[in-house]
Write a protein that holds these residues in place. Structure first.
Motif, PDB file in Angstrom:
ATOM      1  N   ILE A 110      -3.497   0.841  -6.791  1.00  0.00           N
ATOM      2  CA  ILE A 110      -4.757   1.027  -6.069  1.00  0.00           C
ATOM      3  C   ILE A 110      -5.607   1.986  -6.899  1.00  0.00           C
ATOM      4  O   ILE A 110      -5.133   3.059  -7.264  1.00  0.00           O
ATOM      5  CB  ILE A 110      -4.491   1.622  -4.671  1.00  0.00           C
ATOM      6  CG1 ILE A 110      -3.654   0.637  -3.844  1.00  0.00           C
ATOM      7  CG2 ILE A 110      -5.793   1.968  -3.953  1.00  0.00           C
ATOM      8  CD1 ILE A 110      -3.167   1.181  -2.518  1.00  0.00           C
ATOM      9  N   PRO A 111      -6.841   1.589  -7.224  1.00  0.00           N
ATOM     10  CA  PRO A 111      -7.648   2.465  -8.098  1.00  0.00           C
ATOM     11  C   PRO A 111      -7.862   3.833  -7.463  1.00  0.00           C
ATOM     12  O   PRO A 111      -8.059   3.942  -6.253  1.00  0.00           O
ATOM     13  CB  PRO A 111      -8.971   1.710  -8.255  1.00  0.00           C
ATOM     14  CG  PRO A 111      -8.932   0.589  -7.288  1.00  0.00           C
ATOM     15  CD  PRO A 111      -7.546   0.374  -6.845  1.00  0.00           C
ATOM     16  N   ARG A 112      -7.813   4.854  -8.290  1.00  0.00           N
ATOM     17  CA  ARG A 112      -7.903   6.203  -7.735  1.00  0.00           C
ATOM     18  C   ARG A 112      -9.335   6.580  -7.390  1.00  0.00           C
ATOM     19  O   ARG A 112      -9.588   7.327  -6.458  1.00  0.00           O
ATOM     20  CB  ARG A 112      -7.317   7.209  -8.730  1.00  0.00           C
ATOM     21  CG  ARG A 112      -5.848   7.477  -8.434  1.00  0.00           C
ATOM     22  CD  ARG A 112      -5.269   8.415  -9.442  1.00  0.00           C
ATOM     23  NE  ARG A 112      -4.619   7.643 -10.505  1.00  0.00           N
ATOM     24  CZ  ARG A 112      -4.233   8.170 -11.662  1.00  0.00           C
ATOM     25  NH1 ARG A 112      -4.441   9.438 -11.927  1.00  0.00           N
ATOM     26  NH2 ARG A 112      -3.644   7.432 -12.564  1.00  0.00           N
ATOM     27  N   ALA A 113     -10.279   6.103  -8.192  1.00  0.00           N
ATOM     28  CA  ALA A 113     -11.683   6.443  -7.930  1.00  0.00           C
ATOM     29  C   ALA A 113     -12.467   5.169  -7.653  1.00  0.00           C
ATOM     30  O   ALA A 113     -12.309   4.174  -8.361  1.00  0.00           O
ATOM     31  CB  ALA A 113     -12.268   7.166  -9.127  1.00  0.00           C
ATOM     32  N   ALA A 148       0.801  -1.226   0.000  1.00  0.00           N
ATOM     33  CA  ALA A 148       0.000   0.000   0.000  1.00  0.00           C
ATOM     34  C   ALA A 148       0.840   1.286   0.000  1.00  0.00           C
ATOM     35  O   ALA A 148       0.505   2.231  -0.715  1.00  0.00           O
ATOM     36  CB  ALA A 148      -0.979  -0.008   1.168  1.00  0.00           C
ATOM     37  N   PRO A 149       1.933   1.341   0.778  1.00  0.00           N
ATOM     38  CA  PRO A 149       2.723   2.577   0.753  1.00  0.00           C
ATOM     39  C   PRO A 149       3.236   2.925  -0.640  1.00  0.00           C
ATOM     40  O   PRO A 149       3.496   4.090  -0.937  1.00  0.00           O
ATOM     41  CB  PRO A 149       3.894   2.269   1.702  1.00  0.00           C
ATOM     42  CG  PRO A 149       3.401   1.182   2.593  1.00  0.00           C
ATOM     43  CD  PRO A 149       2.434   0.382   1.769  1.00  0.00           C
ATOM     44  N   ASP A 150       3.376   1.928  -1.505  1.00  0.00           N
ATOM     45  CA  ASP A 150       3.804   2.191  -2.878  1.00  0.00           C
ATOM     46  C   ASP A 150       2.608   2.386  -3.812  1.00  0.00           C
ATOM     47  O   ASP A 150       2.764   2.396  -5.039  1.00  0.00           O
ATOM     48  CB  ASP A 150       4.661   1.028  -3.392  1.00  0.00           C
ATOM     49  CG  ASP A 150       5.994   0.958  -2.671  1.00  0.00           C
ATOM     50  OD1 ASP A 150       6.658   2.003  -2.573  1.00  0.00           O
ATOM     51  OD2 ASP A 150       6.361  -0.131  -2.186  1.00  0.00           O
ATOM     52  N   GLY A 151       1.411   2.500  -3.242  1.00  0.00           N
ATOM     53  CA  GLY A 151       0.220   2.725  -4.067  1.00  0.00           C
ATOM     54  C   GLY A 151      -0.216   1.480  -4.820  1.00  0.00           C
ATOM     55  O   GLY A 151      -0.908   1.563  -5.825  1.00  0.00           O
ATOM     56  N   ALA A 211      -9.590   4.981 -12.945  1.00  0.00           N
ATOM     57  CA  ALA A 211      -8.570   5.992 -12.724  1.00  0.00           C
ATOM     58  C   ALA A 211      -9.187   7.388 -12.644  1.00  0.00           C
ATOM     59  O   ALA A 211      -8.593   8.310 -12.102  1.00  0.00           O
ATOM     60  CB  ALA A 211      -7.527   5.941 -13.831  1.00  0.00           C
ATOM     61  N   GLN A 212     -10.395   7.522 -13.197  1.00  0.00           N
ATOM     62  CA  GLN A 212     -10.983   8.859 -13.263  1.00  0.00           C
ATOM     63  C   GLN A 212     -12.264   8.987 -12.478  1.00  0.00           C
ATOM     64  O   GLN A 212     -13.234   8.268 -12.708  1.00  0.00           O
ATOM     65  CB  GLN A 212     -11.244   9.218 -14.720  1.00  0.00           C
ATOM     66  CG  GLN A 212     -10.030   9.883 -15.333  1.00  0.00           C
ATOM     67  CD  GLN A 212     -10.348  10.486 -16.668  1.00  0.00           C
ATOM     68  OE1 GLN A 212     -11.303  10.066 -17.331  1.00  0.00           O
ATOM     69  NE2 GLN A 212      -9.557  11.463 -17.076  1.00  0.00           N
TER      70      GLN A 212
END
Ligand SMILES: Cc1cc2nc3c(=O)[nH]c(=O)nc-3n(C[C@H](O)[C@H](O)[C@H](O)COP(=O)(O)OP(=O)(O)OC[C@H]3O[C@@H](n4cnc5c(N)ncnc54)[C@H](O)[C@@H]3O)c2cc1C
Ligand code: SF4
Ligand code: SF4
Lengths: 435, 499
Positions: B217-220, B125-128, B286-287
């Motif tokens: 990790i998905p942004r949205a 997780a810390p690396d996204g 992503a959006q």
């Protein structure tokens, strides 16, 4: 006691395994026999008579259970692991007797050998030894040296030398501090003294009384009270635990039929609190639910303080790590109140390590009788505390104060461990509430 | 006795240390079940290696002695796969729990098999990044077990099951050979051996090192909870959602009995107790704007197909609660009754509404309680039957009802396992689906990896149903007898406990 003595609490286990990673002993050994699910399997077989209580393969793994009940709050099926464990340990104790070390420790610490004077002497000697400062210097990892570390950890600490109290309002200390008028209503509460708390932590009792009074409670004594019986119940000595429970019910007044409710009972040791709240179960067959009614009156000191805010004190500029005692978080499910108490201290920064909710390995006499597993469970906590680098650790249970304190001392760390009310007390003192 | 005169147990202790060899009956009993407690087998010996080298040494020792063995992860499997008989050694891999490497630039991780699924995502997780396959048991099960079962999970609808995410494996074969399967850039040539190993249910050897893909990790994210007054309409809504062309990250269903068990537990998520069923959907991408628009479209579809209400998780905390409730649902079944069996059939999505009704009818006919909680988007059903095993004859009724449910799923064009594997539990259904030739072919593939059928024996392929069974029994008789001698020195007397 219920008909099946507590074993019925295990019935709902579906073997899903969700408790495995919450169990400190499973994390230490990776062995199913040291996991909650595996132990439930053993306990069910014990109840069914398929395994004998004196089978060493059973005893080893049940003895190695901390009784921390970290497995309970994660269980989706609501398995009452703690009750099953106590029922099992009662069977074990019945069959193989109580180990001499446990007997001796119980007699010395709780006075249940029958001689309260001897116990008082033990504590007086311990305090005298503590005052010499020698135990702190001898602290280390060996059995004896760890015990010295535990004793040293009980000493009252003067936080003032470790950090400054911040003065608010530029030079005029306390002048513009938010000082509320004392609460108009004072509620009487009865203090549960306990044995180790009374013997080694009288300063925490004093802090408890003072901070409660600031928040509108009048703390009274209940003469004739005795040890809560937790250590006995954990060792499988149910008869003694019940005897103690009855004595406490009598000392604190069963309460009940009178119009005004009997006063609440305040306790500042998580282990004792968890036990007192179990009196309903322990005295199940006693007339008209005395145990139940007693249990309903028991409150942790942080619960009472949080109910009133608590009133804010003077700032303390420090970073502390809060480490919830298992018997507060898992057994009593008390999570927020201690943090609320700490939040009443302005500026104080409270952090929490990722594995804070995991047992420290103290678990009553466990640290004494299962030193190897106890230290194995303590290690990961020390490691994450070393990484977080708080100035102090705060936890509301005597066993945890001693265990973590001894571990830190053995590891050569100067960090002290204290009870949350001690910090609040210090903050109140600086705020001039006791002037 | 081994050649140098030490007993097997002493030899194992020589490899891992005496404290990591478990021989006492009570200790072995704790390993007698996995997550499906209706099966019970007490292993002969339990050994807990602490490193890959110890695993190799153990397997070589057992190969030299001709002793069968069974790999085990966390024992959360739901088909009795990780159980060993009294003449076999159970090799428990929980101590091999190191994450060896996380490579954020190449989005991959190398782990030992005993790493608990959720710990890898936490470490990444810390690396996204995250490890996408998320079986509901992810807070307990191991990645080695996931590989062996080709585990799925709610988010596998969009991102694929375990097989999609495993790049390479180091495997110890039954004879002690160590082989590398796959590579970081995909299989260099020939057949997809990683694909073959993933889902092999411990029949091909022990995976000792696993290289997996990590995803950003998905942004949205949007998480929707839709509430239905009837099971059938919820089933129909599932097909409608998929038909829209939008692929949800997850699409899960829970029926009323299940909702109530969860709401009674510490994982209460705020599901409506009066709903006949709820759907839990997640959309991600992503959006932000695109995901929001998809969420709106899906909410519209759900309403149009009879949802009484559709709520969107307000924040990450509520989303987590909604998911925790779903993921712990199976564990909450103990609230209904003390015993439980769970099935794992897959049916074509369009058949869901009918099959759900059929299951309810079968359960009704047998007077049993069924709770459904499952990966609806994949048509992967998990009917749970709760019962009290102490009632005489009830277990037999449960087995009969299970068989009927399975037959109904197959009749609807489905299959007998989506993600839990065949193990012991579904052996009896294999002949319903495969003929003797097909089963023989499966067995032949297995024998490429393990010619003696010594790893996890007696699972997956019902050998007696294979066409060449009779011949092979005769051919093998010699070796079997030879083996019996070797094993006899550690065969622990089976007690009345073993069933
Ligand atoms: C509450 C609950 C929810 C679940 N939800 C899901 C879900 O959503 N999706 C899903 O797919 N499954 C689910 N499962 C089933 C189970 O968790 C998975 O099958 C999981 O992959 C098993 O992992 P484990 O470590 O527990 O393996 P185990 O149960 O110990 O073993 C399973 C099989 O893998 C083999 N094995 C284990 N480790 C290795 C290794 N290193 N090399 C070779 N073979 C090995 C064993 O021999 C055995 O045959 C659930 C189970 C429970 C109890
Ligand atoms: S989480 Fe609860 S039901 Fe699951 S194995 Fe542990 S005790 Fe049993
Ligand atoms: S009480 Fe603590 S040590 Fe004992 S099984 Fe539960 S989690 Fe493990």
């Amino acid at each position: 006691m219920t008909e099946r003595g507590g074993f019925e609490g295990l019935d709902s286990c579906v073997h899903c395994g969700f408790c495995l990673q919450a169990c400190p002993t499973f994390l230490a050994t990776g062995d199913e026999a040291d996991s909650p699910r595996g132990r439930i399997e053993l306990m069910r077989a014990l109840e069914a008579g398929e395994l004998a209580p004196n089978d060493p393969g059973v005893a080893l793994h049940l003895d190695r259970c901390l009784g921390c009940r970290g497995c309970e709050p994660v269980c989706p099926s609501g398995v009452s692991y703690g009750r099953g464990l106590e029922a099992s340990r009662a069977l074990l104790a019945e069959r193989r007797g109580t180990p001499p070390l446990v007997r001796a420790a119980l007699a010395a610490l709780t006075g249940t050998g029958g001689d309260m004077r001897a116990t008082r002497l033990v504590y007086a000697l311990a305090r005298a030894l503590r005052a010499t400062g020698v135990p702190g210097k001898l602290a280390g990892w060996g059995r004896l040296r760890f015990a010295f570390g535990m004793l040293a950890a009980t000493a009252p600490k003067d936080g003032g030398r470790r950090w400054r109290s911040v003065e608010v309002g530029g030079g005029r200390p306390r002048a513009n501090l938010h000082r509320l008028p004392p609460p108009s209503m004072t509620s009487p509460v009865l203090l549960f003294r306990g044995c180790v708390m009374q013997g080694l932590f009288p300063h925490v009792h004093a802090a408890t009384v003072r901070t409660l009074e600031v928040n509108g409670y009048a703390v009274r004594d209940a003469p004739g009270q005795v040890c809560c019986g937790a250590l006995h119940a954990h060792a499988g000595l149910r008869g003694e635990a019940r005897r103690l429970a009855r004595a406490n019910v009598a000392a604190f007044g069963a309460g009940g039929d009178a119009d005004d409710a009997p006063p609440l009972i305040v306790v500042n040791s998580a282990g004792c609190g968890a036990m007192l709240k179990e009196y309903g179960h322990l005295l199940h067959d006693e007339s008209d639910g005395v145990g139940q009614r007693f249990a309903a009156r028991v409150r942790d000191v942080t619960e009472l303080l949080a109910e009133r805010g608590p009133r804010p004190g003077a700032p303390i500029d420090a970073t502390v790590a809060y480490d919830p005692p298992c018997h507060l978080l898992h057994a009593q499910r008390i999570a927020a109140p201690p943090e609320q108490v700490l939040r009443a201290i302005p500026v104080l920064r409270v952090i929490s390590t990722p594995d804070a909710a995991q047992c420290c390995g103290s678990a009553g006499l466990f640290t004494l009788v299962e030193p190897e597993m106890s230290r194995a469970v303590l290690q990961p906590k020390l490691a994450s505390l070393a990484q977080a680098r708080p100035q102090m650790i705060v936890t509301g249970n005597p066993g945890c104060v001693m265990q973590i304190g001894a571990g830190l001392a053995a590891a050569g760390s100067p960090i002290a461990v204290r009870h949350p009310v001690e910090l609040l007390d210090e903050s109140y003192r600086a705020a001039g509430y006791y002037a | 006795m081994t050649r140098d005169g030490r007993s097997l147990i002493a030899a194992l202790a020589g490899i891992v240390g005496a404290r990591h060899v478990r021989t006492a009956l009570p200790e072995r009993i704790t390993y007698a079940r996995d997550g499906l407690p209706t099966h019970r087998r007490v292993p002969g010996v339990v050994v807990l290696p602490g490193s890959r080298d110890e695993v190799i040494a153990i397997v070589r020792l057992l190969a030299a002695l001709g002793v069968p063995f069974v790999p085990r992860g966390a024992g959360t499997g739901l088909s009795g796969g990780a159980l060993a008989d009294a003449d076999a050694v159970l090799v428990v891999l929980t101590r091999l729990n190191r994450i060896l490497r996380i490579d954020p630039r190449n989005h991959l991780a190398v782990v030992e098999p005993g790493v608990v699924n959720v710990r890898l995502s936490a470490a990444a997780a810390p690396d996204g990044l995250l490890y996408s396959p998320d079986p509901s048991s992810q807070t307990a099960c191991t990645i080695g077990g996931n590989v062996a079962e080709n585990a799925g999970g709610p988010h596998c609808l969009k991102y694929g099951v375990t097989a999609t995410h495993v790049l390479a494996l180091e495997v110890v074969l039954a004879d002690g050979q160590v082989v590398e399967l796959g590579s970081l850039s995909g299989e260099p040539w020939g057949p997809d051996l990683v694909g073959l190993f993933v889902g092999s249910e411990g029949n091909f050897g022990i995976a000792t090192r696993i290289t997996v893909r990590l995803l950003p990790i998905p942004r949205a994210v949007r998480t929707l909870l839709a509430d239905f007054a009837a099971l059938r309409t919820a089933g129909e809504a599932v097909s409608a959602v998929i038909a829209s062309g939008i692929v949800p990250a997850a699409l899960e269903m829970m029926d009323q009995s299940c909702i109530r068990a969860v709401e009674d537990s510490v994982y209460a998520a705020g599901y409506p107790r009066d709903a006949a069923a709820v759907l839990l959907l997640e959309l991600d991408g992503a959006q932000e704007s695109a995901v929001a628009a998809d969420a709106e479209t899906i909410a519209g579809i759900l309403h149009a197909h009879g949802a009484r209400s559709v709520t969107v998780a307000a924040d990450a905390k509520q989303r987590e609660r909604l998911w925790q409730g779903r993921k712990k649902a199976f564990g909450a079944m103990g609230r209904l009754s003390r015993d439980l069996v769970v099935q794992d059939a897959v049916v074509p999505r369009s058949a869901l509404p009918d099959v759900l009704e059929t299951i309810a009818r079968i359960a009704g006919a047998y007077g049993l309680t069924v709770s459904n909680v499952f990966h609806a988007g994949d048509g992967n059903l998990h009917p749970n039957i709760s019962f009290d095993g102490r009632v005489p004859g009830l277990k037999a009724r449960v087995d009969e009802a299970s068989g009927e449910i399975m037959a109904a799923c197959i009749a609807a064009g489905g299959t007998i396992t989506g993600e839990h594997g065949v193990g012991l539990d579904k052996l009896r259904y294999m002949p319903l689906l495969f003929d003797g030739d097909a089963l023989a072919a499966m067995r032949a593939v297995r024998r490429v990896f393990d010619p003696e059928e010594r790893v996890n024996p007696g699972k997956v392929v019902p050998v007696h149903a294979c066409r060449e069974w009779v011949g092979s029994v005769n051919a093998e008789r010699g070796t079997r007898n030879a083996r019996a001698d070797v094993r006899s020195d550690f065969r622990v007397p089976t007690s009345a406990l073993e069933t």
